[in-house]
Design an enzyme around this catalytic site. Structure first.
Site, PDB file in Angstrom:
ATOM      1  N   SER A 194      -5.618   0.055   3.841  1.00 51.18           N
ATOM      2  CA  SER A 194      -5.417   0.311   2.149  1.00 51.18           C
ATOM      3  C   SER A 194      -6.658   0.711   2.562  1.00 51.18           C
ATOM      4  CB  SER A 194      -6.139  -0.337   1.960  1.00 51.18           C
ATOM      5  OG  SER A 194      -6.975  -0.145   0.881  1.00 51.18           O
ATOM      6  N   ASP A 197       8.817 -15.961   1.967  1.00 48.33           N
ATOM      7  CA  ASP A 197       7.089 -15.815   1.464  1.00 48.33           C
ATOM      8  C   ASP A 197       6.452 -15.233   2.960  1.00 48.33           C
ATOM      9  OD1 ASP A 197       4.832 -16.513   1.195  1.00 48.33           O
ATOM     10  OD2 ASP A 197       5.061 -18.473   0.579  1.00 48.33           O
ATOM     11  N   TYR A 232      -9.596  -9.241   0.106  1.00 44.62           N
ATOM     12  CA  TYR A 232      -8.982  -8.212   0.044  1.00 44.62           C
ATOM     13  C   TYR A 232      -9.054  -7.348   0.730  1.00 44.62           C
ATOM     14  CZ  TYR A 232      -6.341  -4.980  -1.255  1.00 44.62           C
ATOM     15  OH  TYR A 232      -4.823  -3.096  -1.487  1.00 44.62           O
ATOM     16  N   LYS A 260      -7.178  -6.297   4.869  1.00 43.62           N
ATOM     17  CA  LYS A 260      -7.169  -4.224   5.494  1.00 43.62           C
ATOM     18  C   LYS A 260      -7.873  -4.285   6.133  1.00 43.62           C
ATOM     19  CE  LYS A 260      -3.832  -4.502   2.103  1.00 43.62           C
ATOM     20  NZ  LYS A 260      -2.308  -5.207   2.190  1.00 43.62           N
TER      21      LYS A 260
HETATM   22  N1  LIG Z   1      -1.537   0.015  -4.931  1.00 43.87           N
HETATM   23  C1  LIG Z   1      -2.615   0.018  -4.591  1.00 43.87           C
HETATM   24  O1  LIG Z   1      -3.377   0.336  -5.352  1.00 43.87           O
HETATM   25  C2  LIG Z   1      -3.027  -0.375  -3.351  1.00 43.87           C
HETATM   26  C3  LIG Z   1      -3.629   0.741  -2.073  1.00 43.87           C
HETATM   27  C4  LIG Z   1      -3.774  -0.014  -1.292  1.00 43.87           C
HETATM   28  C5  LIG Z   1      -3.181  -0.684  -0.311  1.00 43.87           C
HETATM   29  N2  LIG Z   1      -1.934  -1.499  -1.600  1.00 43.87           N
HETATM   30  C6  LIG Z   1      -1.793  -1.808  -0.640  1.00 43.87           C
HETATM   31  O2  LIG Z   1      -0.031  -1.662  -0.473  1.00 43.87           O
HETATM   32  C7  LIG Z   1       0.678  -2.971  -0.506  1.00 43.87           C
HETATM   33  C8  LIG Z   1       1.782  -2.720  -1.509  1.00 43.87           C
HETATM   34  O3  LIG Z   1       1.214  -2.858  -2.863  1.00 43.87           O
HETATM   35  P1  LIG Z   1       1.697  -2.666  -4.718  1.00 43.87           P
HETATM   36  O4  LIG Z   1       0.496  -2.420  -5.380  1.00 43.87           O
HETATM   37  O5  LIG Z   1       3.102  -2.161  -4.985  1.00 43.87           O
HETATM   38  O6  LIG Z   1       1.203  -4.348  -4.501  1.00 43.87           O
HETATM   39  P2  LIG Z   1       2.421  -5.005  -6.186  1.00 43.87           P
HETATM   40  O7  LIG Z   1       1.892  -6.227  -6.298  1.00 43.87           O
HETATM   41  O8  LIG Z   1       2.959  -3.481  -6.638  1.00 43.87           O
HETATM   42  O9  LIG Z   1       3.362  -5.869  -5.037  1.00 43.87           O
HETATM   43  C9  LIG Z   1       3.502  -6.203  -4.428  1.00 43.87           C
HETATM   44  C10 LIG Z   1       5.055  -6.966  -3.613  1.00 43.87           C
HETATM   45  O10 LIG Z   1       4.927  -7.458  -2.844  1.00 43.87           O
HETATM   46  C11 LIG Z   1       5.519  -9.033  -2.958  1.00 43.87           C
HETATM   47  N3  LIG Z   1       5.161 -10.087  -2.394  1.00 43.87           N
HETATM   48  C12 LIG Z   1       3.596 -10.445  -2.706  1.00 43.87           C
HETATM   49  N4  LIG Z   1       3.290 -12.061  -2.458  1.00 43.87           N
HETATM   50  C13 LIG Z   1       4.433 -11.166  -1.567  1.00 43.87           C
HETATM   51  C14 LIG Z   1       5.093 -13.103  -0.160  1.00 43.87           C
HETATM   52  N5  LIG Z   1       4.136 -13.501   0.009  1.00 43.87           N
HETATM   53  N6  LIG Z   1       5.950 -13.031   0.353  1.00 43.87           N
HETATM   54  C15 LIG Z   1       6.640 -12.476   0.335  1.00 43.87           C
HETATM   55  N7  LIG Z   1       6.245 -11.364  -1.040  1.00 43.87           N
HETATM   56  C16 LIG Z   1       5.315 -10.853  -1.628  1.00 43.87           C
HETATM   57  C17 LIG Z   1       5.854  -9.072  -4.825  1.00 43.87           C
HETATM   58  O11 LIG Z   1       6.306  -9.991  -5.920  1.00 43.87           O
HETATM   59  C18 LIG Z   1       5.922  -7.420  -4.680  1.00 43.87           C
HETATM   60  O12 LIG Z   1       7.024  -7.544  -5.064  1.00 43.87           O
HETATM   61  C19 LIG Z   1       0.109  -4.338  -0.845  1.00 43.87           C
HETATM   62  O13 LIG Z   1      -0.551  -4.201   0.836  1.00 43.87           O
HETATM   63  C20 LIG Z   1      -1.146  -3.397  -0.519  1.00 43.87           C
HETATM   64  O14 LIG Z   1      -2.069  -4.011  -0.461  1.00 43.87           O
HETATM   65  C21 LIG Z   1      -1.991  -1.063  -2.174  1.00 43.87           C
END
Ligand SMILES: NC(=O)c1ccc[n+]([C@@H]2O[C@H](COP(=O)([O-])OP(=O)(O)OC[C@H]3O[C@@H](n4cnc5c(N)ncnc54)[C@H](O)[C@@H]3O)[C@@H](O)[C@H]2O)c1
Length: 265
Positions: free
Chosen positions: A148, A62, A161, A165
């Site tokens: 982000s 975590d 959020y 970021k």
């Molecule tokens: N998807 C998008 O459009 C997008 C856009 C900009 C930024 N991001 C950033 O990219 C990163 C990944 O995003 P994503 O879309 O792949 O997210 P997602 O929710 O699909 O995957 C996130 C992963 O992180 C894990 N996770 C969550 N909380 C956790 C914790 N406390 N400890 C350990 N693991 C944990 C989850 O189990 C999951 O496997 C994030 O930081 C997100 O903010 C995503």
């Protein structure tokens, strides 16, 4: 897959962008520590890498828990003998209309997105410090964190959020200044709208509110993307691969925007 002798840790490697980064860096020759809260999905990522001829291990963590992060990072560095790149990717992305923000949501999202990045940086420095740059500018360790497009401009309903970021960019700039004397670079990546379970959750909510399909929900975002399509996780992984490799050794303190043309800086 030929190995490059280096080791990278990816948090949130169980799905979405983290899984794509883990797969891409394995292809580039890194041994990968796949860290995730969900051990099953982290194991699946590690198995996919092994099946493709790469090297990977899964560890449950975590990222909001400092002690757990140190233990998890140590276990990967101990197993593979070193650490070269730390990718603080795990994050939570809830939509929070400004009037609905509660102390619980605020603390939870900041603890994971911001706290998780602090702890990941600290846990990695310990291992990077085992190597000293032999000349000015030599890079012995790289920190890469997920910001982000929402960390560049304010987006509707993303006051919590988006703030986390923006914080990642601030932490990255300070880490770059604090850690440069140790030969450590710090950069961030700023994805736009990426097709992952996180984004599908947000798009599904918009779609439900309008009585439409998930695909319709995702397409609404594509309208704001100059290149005309939303991002695949692999688009982001390509940017992170550049930041992880030697071609970016002279880059630090930056937040690279990978959004198909949504935000200009
Ligand atoms: N998807 C998008 O459009 C997008 C856009 C900009 C930024 N991001 C950033 O990219 C990163 C990944 O995003 P994503 O879309 O792949 O997210 P997602 O929710 O699909 O995957 C996130 C992963 O992180 C894990 N996770 C969550 N909380 C956790 C914790 N406390 N400890 C350990 N693991 C944990 C989850 O189990 C999951 O496997 C994030 O930081 C997100 O903010 C995503």
């Amino acid at each position: 897959m030929p190995m490059n002798g280096k080791v990278a840790i990816v948090t949130g490697a169980g799905q979405g962008i983290g899984r794509a980064i883990a797969a891409r860096l394995a292809k580039d020759g890194f041994a990968i520590g796949c860290l995730d809260f969900n051990l099953d999905t982290a194991r699946e990522t590690a198995s996919q890498i092994s099946a493709a001829g790469g090297k990977a291990m899964a560890v449950k963590v975590d990222v909001a828990d400092r002690e757990e992060v140190f233990k998890a990072v140590d276990s990967v560095a101990d197993a593979y003998g070193r650490l070269d790149v730390m990718i603080n990717n795990a994050g939570l992305g809830p939509t929070t209309p400004i009037e609905d923000i509660t102390p619980e949501i605020y603390h939870k999202v900041f603890d994971v997105n911001v706290g998780g990045t602090y702890w990941g940086i600290q846990a990695a420095i310990k291992h990077f410090k085992k190597r000293k740059p032999s000349k000015k500018g030599e890079v012995v360790g790289k920190i890469i964190s997920a910001s982000s497009q929402a960390g560049q401009v304010g987006n509707p309903d993303l006051a919590v959020y988006g703030a986390t970021k923006f914080a990642i960019r601030g932490i990255t700039q300070t880490a770059a200044k604090d850690l440069a004397p140790l030969g450590i670079t710090a950069n961030a990546y700023c994805p736009g709208i990426v097709r992952t379970p996180m984004m599908e959750g947000i798009a599904q909510k918009v779609a439900d509110e309008n009585g439409k399909s998930l695909e319709w929900g995702l397409e609404q975002w594509a309208k704001n993307v100059l290149l005309g399509r939303i991002s695949e996780p692999e688009d982001v992984a390509a940017c992170v691969a550049f930041l992880s490799g030697p071609d970016s050794d002279y880059i630090t303190g930056q937040a690279l925007i990978v959004d198909g043309g949504m935000v200009f800086n």
